[in-house]
Design a protein around this motif. Structure first.
Motif, mmCIF file in Angstrom:
data_model
loop_
_atom_site.group_PDB
_atom_site.id
_atom_site.type_symbol
_atom_site.label_atom_id
_atom_site.label_comp_id
_atom_site.label_asym_id
_atom_site.label_seq_id
_atom_site.Cartn_x
_atom_site.Cartn_y
_atom_site.Cartn_z
ATOM 1 N N TYR A 1 -27.806 -26.211 38.603
ATOM 2 C CA TYR A 1 -28.317 -25.117 39.424
ATOM 3 C C TYR A 1 -27.925 -23.739 38.906
ATOM 4 O O TYR A 1 -28.413 -22.736 39.411
ATOM 5 C CB TYR A 1 -27.828 -25.277 40.865
ATOM 6 N N LEU B 1 -37.913 -23.632 37.084
ATOM 7 C CA LEU B 1 -37.869 -25.074 36.841
ATOM 8 C C LEU B 1 -39.199 -25.603 36.335
ATOM 9 O O LEU B 1 -39.235 -26.537 35.523
ATOM 10 C CB LEU B 1 -37.459 -25.807 38.122
ATOM 11 N N TYR C 1 -31.389 -22.070 36.698
ATOM 12 C CA TYR C 1 -32.738 -22.300 37.206
ATOM 13 C C TYR C 1 -33.781 -21.373 36.592
ATOM 14 O O TYR C 1 -34.948 -21.749 36.498
ATOM 15 C CB TYR C 1 -32.757 -22.158 38.727
ATOM 16 N N VAL D 1 -36.793 -19.385 41.452
ATOM 17 C CA VAL D 1 -36.116 -20.665 41.223
ATOM 18 C C VAL D 1 -37.132 -21.752 40.878
ATOM 19 O O VAL D 1 -36.979 -22.480 39.883
ATOM 20 C CB VAL D 1 -35.290 -21.059 42.465
#
Length: 208
Positions: A65, A112, A68, A108
């Protein structure tokens, strides 16, 4: 941002009824901290990719995380790169992400989606991610194949298959080299370039 915000969201410790106050300090931490670090990691990865011809690009493997937005930054400089990211913590339902300002939660998900493969621990986390793509970004998602078109590319969301019982270490067993994992099937014979914040807290890491 990474630990007090994102980690908490992904472990259901923040929600719409118990949400943190996001003010100037938090927004500055996103822009001047999280985004800056992701840019540094992306620069280190791209510097490594620059050393290889386009037809011999390493597979880039990102983790967790903290990174991201890094894949999208790498994709800008190396659109041909093969990017894979594994998320080591739960992926919550889409409403959990609404704790964050719209531009952050969208960044975010978009970050990804710059990966070729996003991997999660379980199929439920995969589905939660696909729902986020649909509800937060308004994308058309194929739940059967766990794919999502984005920016002219097709990205996959995957959960690892259970390891078969085998007395030998998995890395020495034939199963590890049969293409059971899509990334191995698509990257056979290519070097790997990894980036992980867990290796060092002092500087970005990019190694082969």
């Amino acid at each position: 941002i990474a630990n007090p915000m994102i980690w908490f969201i992904q472990h259901y410790l923040w929600n719409l009824s118990v949400a943190p106050e996001i003010r100037g300090n938090e927004l500055a931490a996103w822009e001047e901290g999280y985004q800056v670090i992701n840019q540094q990691f992306a620069d280190a990865v791209c510097d490594e990719l620059d050393q290889h011809p386009a037809d011999e690009q390493p597979v880039v493997m990102l983790h967790d995380y903290h990174l991201y937005t890094c894949p999208a930054l790498v994709r800008q400089r190396h659109p041909e790169a093969f990017l894979h990211q594994f998320i080591h913590i739960p992926w919550p339902q889409s409403d959990s992400w609404r704790v964050l300002p719209r531009h952050i939660r969208r960044a975010v998900i978009k970050g990804l989606l710059a990966n070729d493969i996003v991997a999660f621990h379980t199929r439920r986390y995969v589905r939660n991610f696909l729902v986020c793509c649909e509800e937060i970004l308004g994308l058309d998602v194929d739940y059967r194949s766990s794919t999502h078109p984005y920016a002219g590319r097709q990205a996959w969301a995957r959960a690892p298959r259970p390891c078969p019982p085998h007395p030998r270490p998995l890395c020495r067993s034939p199963w590890a080299f049969t293409g059971a994992c899509p990334i191995w099937a698509r990257s056979r014979g290519r070097p790997r370039c990894c980036a992980s914040t867990r290796w060092t807290t002092a500087a970005p890491a990019a190694t082969r």
